[in-house]
Structure formats: structure tokens, C-alpha cells
Enzyme design. Structure first.
Site, PDB file in Angstrom:
ATOM      1  N   SER A 145       0.859  -1.196   0.000  1.00  0.00           N
ATOM      2  CA  SER A 145       0.000   0.000   0.000  1.00  0.00           C
ATOM      3  C   SER A 145       0.891   1.241   0.000  1.00  0.00           C
ATOM      4  O   SER A 145       2.006   1.202   0.542  1.00  0.00           O
ATOM      5  CB  SER A 145      -0.873   0.014   1.266  1.00  0.00           C
ATOM      6  OG  SER A 145      -1.478   1.280   1.434  1.00  0.00           O
ATOM      7  N   TYR A 163      -0.615  -0.713  10.501  1.00  0.00           N
ATOM      8  CA  TYR A 163      -0.918  -1.182   9.139  1.00  0.00           C
ATOM      9  C   TYR A 163       0.185  -0.698   8.195  1.00  0.00           C
ATOM     10  O   TYR A 163       0.689  -1.465   7.361  1.00  0.00           O
ATOM     11  CB  TYR A 163      -2.283  -0.623   8.723  1.00  0.00           C
ATOM     12  CG  TYR A 163      -2.667  -0.876   7.283  1.00  0.00           C
ATOM     13  CD1 TYR A 163      -3.090  -2.128   6.850  1.00  0.00           C
ATOM     14  CD2 TYR A 163      -2.627   0.169   6.349  1.00  0.00           C
ATOM     15  CE1 TYR A 163      -3.458  -2.342   5.527  1.00  0.00           C
ATOM     16  CE2 TYR A 163      -2.991  -0.039   5.026  1.00  0.00           C
ATOM     17  CZ  TYR A 163      -3.402  -1.293   4.620  1.00  0.00           C
ATOM     18  OH  TYR A 163      -3.762  -1.500   3.303  1.00  0.00           O
ATOM     19  N   LYS A 166       2.817  -2.791   5.839  1.00  0.00           N
ATOM     20  CA  LYS A 166       2.880  -2.634   4.383  1.00  0.00           C
ATOM     21  C   LYS A 166       4.300  -2.262   3.930  1.00  0.00           C
ATOM     22  O   LYS A 166       4.712  -2.615   2.820  1.00  0.00           O
ATOM     23  CB  LYS A 166       1.844  -1.598   3.932  1.00  0.00           C
ATOM     24  CG  LYS A 166       0.413  -2.097   4.098  1.00  0.00           C
ATOM     25  CD  LYS A 166       0.176  -3.320   3.225  1.00  0.00           C
ATOM     26  CE  LYS A 166      -1.192  -3.921   3.356  1.00  0.00           C
ATOM     27  NZ  LYS A 166      -1.442  -5.022   2.424  1.00  0.00           N
TER      28      LYS A 166
HETATM   29  P1  NAP Z   1     -11.527  -6.108   0.157  1.00  0.00           P
HETATM   30  O1  NAP Z   1     -12.281  -5.599  -1.013  1.00  0.00           O
HETATM   31  O2  NAP Z   1     -12.110  -5.951   1.515  1.00  0.00           O
HETATM   32  O3  NAP Z   1     -11.222  -7.659  -0.115  1.00  0.00           O
HETATM   33  C1  NAP Z   1     -10.486  -8.390   0.824  1.00  0.00           C
HETATM   34  C2  NAP Z   1     -10.419  -9.850   0.395  1.00  0.00           C
HETATM   35  O4  NAP Z   1      -9.609 -10.550   1.315  1.00  0.00           O
HETATM   36  C3  NAP Z   1     -11.763 -10.533   0.399  1.00  0.00           C
HETATM   37  O5  NAP Z   1     -11.765 -11.513  -0.618  1.00  0.00           O
HETATM   38  C4  NAP Z   1     -11.820 -11.174   1.776  1.00  0.00           C
HETATM   39  O6  NAP Z   1     -12.724 -12.270   1.740  1.00  0.00           O
HETATM   40  C5  NAP Z   1     -10.371 -11.595   1.941  1.00  0.00           C
HETATM   41  N1  NAP Z   1      -9.895 -11.718   3.310  1.00  0.00           N
HETATM   42  C6  NAP Z   1     -10.048 -10.852   4.332  1.00  0.00           C
HETATM   43  N2  NAP Z   1      -9.467 -11.329   5.445  1.00  0.00           N
HETATM   44  C7  NAP Z   1      -8.917 -12.525   5.111  1.00  0.00           C
HETATM   45  C8  NAP Z   1      -8.182 -13.512   5.815  1.00  0.00           C
HETATM   46  N3  NAP Z   1      -7.898 -13.371   7.119  1.00  0.00           N
HETATM   47  N4  NAP Z   1      -7.788 -14.630   5.153  1.00  0.00           N
HETATM   48  C9  NAP Z   1      -8.080 -14.790   3.850  1.00  0.00           C
HETATM   49  N5  NAP Z   1      -8.781 -13.899   3.124  1.00  0.00           N
HETATM   50  C10 NAP Z   1      -9.185 -12.781   3.751  1.00  0.00           C
HETATM   51  O7  NAP Z   1     -10.059  -5.456   0.248  1.00  0.00           O
HETATM   52  P2  NAP Z   1      -9.119  -4.779  -0.860  1.00  0.00           P
HETATM   53  O8  NAP Z   1      -9.268  -3.320  -0.749  1.00  0.00           O
HETATM   54  O9  NAP Z   1      -9.302  -5.427  -2.167  1.00  0.00           O
HETATM   55  O10 NAP Z   1      -7.679  -5.119  -0.256  1.00  0.00           O
HETATM   56  C11 NAP Z   1      -6.809  -6.042  -0.864  1.00  0.00           C
HETATM   57  C12 NAP Z   1      -5.378  -5.628  -0.587  1.00  0.00           C
HETATM   58  O11 NAP Z   1      -5.148  -4.308  -1.086  1.00  0.00           O
HETATM   59  C13 NAP Z   1      -4.991  -5.571   0.893  1.00  0.00           C
HETATM   60  O12 NAP Z   1      -3.682  -6.065   1.039  1.00  0.00           O
HETATM   61  C14 NAP Z   1      -5.014  -4.079   1.215  1.00  0.00           C
HETATM   62  O13 NAP Z   1      -4.152  -3.762   2.278  1.00  0.00           O
HETATM   63  C15 NAP Z   1      -4.504  -3.531  -0.100  1.00  0.00           C
HETATM   64  N6  NAP Z   1      -4.805  -2.115  -0.333  1.00  0.00           N
HETATM   65  C16 NAP Z   1      -6.078  -1.670  -0.524  1.00  0.00           C
HETATM   66  C17 NAP Z   1      -6.302  -0.323  -0.792  1.00  0.00           C
HETATM   67  C18 NAP Z   1      -7.684   0.231  -1.034  1.00  0.00           C
HETATM   68  O14 NAP Z   1      -7.832   1.468  -1.110  1.00  0.00           O
HETATM   69  N7  NAP Z   1      -8.691  -0.581  -1.195  1.00  0.00           N
HETATM   70  C19 NAP Z   1      -5.230   0.568  -0.841  1.00  0.00           C
HETATM   71  C20 NAP Z   1      -3.938   0.077  -0.634  1.00  0.00           C
HETATM   72  C21 NAP Z   1      -3.735  -1.268  -0.401  1.00  0.00           C
HETATM   73  P3  NAP Z   1     -13.360 -12.958   3.078  1.00  0.00           P
HETATM   74  O15 NAP Z   1     -13.940 -11.869   3.893  1.00  0.00           O
HETATM   75  O16 NAP Z   1     -14.366 -13.914   2.515  1.00  0.00           O
HETATM   76  O17 NAP Z   1     -12.238 -13.682   3.751  1.00  0.00           O
END
Ligand code: NAP
Length: 255
Positions: A150, A163, A167
Site C-alpha cells: 500500500s 498497518y 505494508k
Molecule cells: P476487500 O475488497 O475488503 O477484499 C479483501 C479480500 O480478502 C476478500 O476476498 C476477503 O474475503 C479476503 N480476506 C479478508 N481477510 C482474510 C483472511 N484473514 N484470510 C483470507 N482472506 C481474507 O479489500 P481490498 O481493498 O481489495 O484489499 C486487498 C489488498 O489491497 C490488501 O492487502 C489491502 O491492504 C490492499 N490495499 C487496498 C487499498 C484500497 O484502497 N482498497 C489501498 C492500498 C492497499 P473474506 O472476507 O471472505 O475472507
């Protein structure tokens, strides 16, 4: 003429791929010919997304299968890797995408349990998964690891400090793997998204005023969409990215 983005024949695990960024990565990889393992904690969600991807890809080269896994448990991570090998034959590309953030606020108040959960799920689980797939990649003299980090890992934070530490560690994990395993033709890179429209970041974009504040300093003046990370992942995993390793690719609309 060879398509440098083609992933035909590559078996890919994407953790946390039933929603958001992970789902977009899995879909784009399958559309580019890879066999993808859809994984999250919830079996029904894995099945639903697997079917969705297979329908989208049609009779093309890529396909999806479902293997549920909670990244916080080492035995579940090992089953994810073992079952992938049993059903698809190998692990060519690993995408460590799932992460957690159970705490918002000053580092002064974060409970030990929340600190440990963030480090366990966002760093240690990625380290374990990499340990589990690297020997096979060494033997094959080929492999790609992507870690979804991130932009939070690039600067300090008054409210998401732990967090952000996790990252930053993910970026270093990619660098360490790149250096240690580069001689075996294994590449590792981190992707650092800015604000992306997913449930994880909903608090930062759902309210129009908050969204305006969140995107005011981004050159493109907008939030990113999950598929915009999916495209970067395909580039890094394919021959198009074959001379890139140890990097952190910032994808944040120019913020
Ligand atoms: P998201 O839409 O909430 O999706 C998260 C996914 O991870 C879901 O499939 C969830 O499914 C699964 N998950 C959550 N906890 C888990 C666990 N303990 N074990 C296995 N699976 C798990 O999140 P996202 O925004 O796509 O985030 C994905 C990545 O991008 C993360 O590493 C986050 O830090 C990074 N990121 C996101 C953003 C942003 O703005 N969105 C920015 C920078 C970085 P279940 O609930 O069914 O397990």
C-alpha cells in the site's frame, strides 16, 4: 508475434480474491490465460467468484478453481499450496493480496492483540506462503511473487501506523526475495495501491466530502478501480515485466 502479457499455462494463487483488488487480479490473470485459485475465508464466496470468472473467461485458456483459506493459519496456507499442486500441478505465480486492519487510531492505544494480528496476517502469512512455494520455483528455475502492499507503507501515519509498518515490511519482503532468489530466475515485486474503490477502504470514499478530501492531492483527482490494479499485476507476472524485480510499483493516480 508473441503476446508478452500472455499467462497461458501459469498456475496462480491469489489470496483474498473474492472481492476488491484480489478478485480483479484473479479475473485479469484468468482472462490472460492463467489458471487461478480463488481464495478467501468463505467457501460460498470462493465458489461464487470461481463460477463468475469461469463464465467471464468462457472456453478460453484460463480457468478458476476455489480453495478457501484463512491467511492467519499456517496449516490452512499449507493446504492452499498443497491442494493447488494436487489439482493444478504447480504454483507458478503467487499473489499475496489478503490483509487486515482491525485498528484505527494512535499507536499509543493499539492493543497488543491488534498489533499482532496485523503483523501476523499482513507480514508473517506472506512470509510463510513464500517459504512454501519458493523451493518448487527454485527447482523449476522460474516463478513470480507479487505482494499487494500500500502507499501507506511509504509514509508515516497518525491513525494507521501499524498497518503502514506492515505494508512497508511487505515491500522489503519483495526486495529480499528478489535479491535472494533472483539467481534462480524468480522475480518478486510489491504493488502499492493508493485509494481503490473496495469495501476495505469504504470509509475513505463512500461519503462524497471524504472522497473529495481523499483525492484532492491525486493528479488524476479520482479514486482507483480494482481492475486498474489487476492490469498492473498481469504486467508484473508476465513476460512483459520479465526484467523487473525487487520493486514497489505505486499505483495511486499520481498522488
Ligand atoms: P476487500 O475488497 O475488503 O477484499 C479483501 C479480500 O480478502 C476478500 O476476498 C476477503 O474475503 C479476503 N480476506 C479478508 N481477510 C482474510 C483472511 N484473514 N484470510 C483470507 N482472506 C481474507 O479489500 P481490498 O481493498 O481489495 O484489499 C486487498 C489488498 O489491497 C490488501 O492487502 C489491502 O491492504 C490492499 N490495499 C487496498 C487499498 C484500497 O484502497 N482498497 C489501498 C492500498 C492497499 P473474506 O472476507 O471472505 O475472507
Amino acid at each position: 508475434m508473441e503476446n508478452m502479457f500472455d499467462l497461458t499455462g501459469k498456475v496462480t494463487i491469489v489470496t483474498g480474491s473474492t472481492k476488491g483488488i484480489g478478485k480483479a487480479i484473479a479475473l485479469q490473470m484468468a482472462l490472460h490465460g492463467a489458471s487461478v485459485v480463488v481464495s478467501s475465508r468463505k467457501e460460498d464466496a470462493c465458489e461464487a467468484v470461481t463460477n463468475e470468472i469461469n463464465e467471464a473467461v468462457g472456453e478460453g485458456k484460463g480457468k478458476a478453481i476455489s480453495i478457501p483459506c484463512h491467511i492467519g493459519y499456517k496449516e490452512q496456507l499449507q493446504s492452499l499450496v498443497d491442494e493447488t499442486r494436487n489439482r493444478l500441478g504447480s504454483v507458478d505465480i503467487l499473489v499475496c493480496n489478503a490483509a487486515v486492519n482491525p485498528y484505527y487510531g494512535s499507536m499509543a492505544d493499539i492493543p497488543d492483540s491488534a498489533f499482532e494480528k496485523i503483523m501476523d496476517c499482513n507480514v508473517k502469512s506472506n512470509h510463510w506462503l513464500c517459504q512454501m512455494v519458493l523451493p518448487e520455483m527454485v527447482e523449476r528455475n522460474d516463478g513470480v511473487i507479487l505482494i499487494v502492499s500500500s502507499v501507506g507503507g511509504l509514509h508515516g501515519s497518525t491513525v494507521l501506523g501499524t498497518y503502514a509498518i506492515s505494508k512497508a515490511a511487505d515491500m522489503q519482503l519483495a526486495r529480499n526475495i528478489a535479491v535472494e532468489y533472483g539467481p534462480h530466475n524468480i522475480r518478486a515485486n510489491a504493488i502499492a495501491p493508493g485509494l481503490i474503490r473496495t469495501d476495505f477502504a469504504r470509509a475513505l470514499w463512500e461519503n462524497p466530502e471524504t472522497l473529495k478530501a481523499s483525492t484532492a492531492n491525486a493528479s488524476l483527482r479520482r479514486i482507483g478501480e480494482p481492475e486498474e490494479i489487476g492490469g498492473v499485476a498481469v504486467f508484473l507476472a508476465s513476460r512483459a515485466g520479465s526484467f523487473m524485480t525487487g520493486q514497489t510499483v505505486v499505483v495511486d493516480g499520481g498522488r
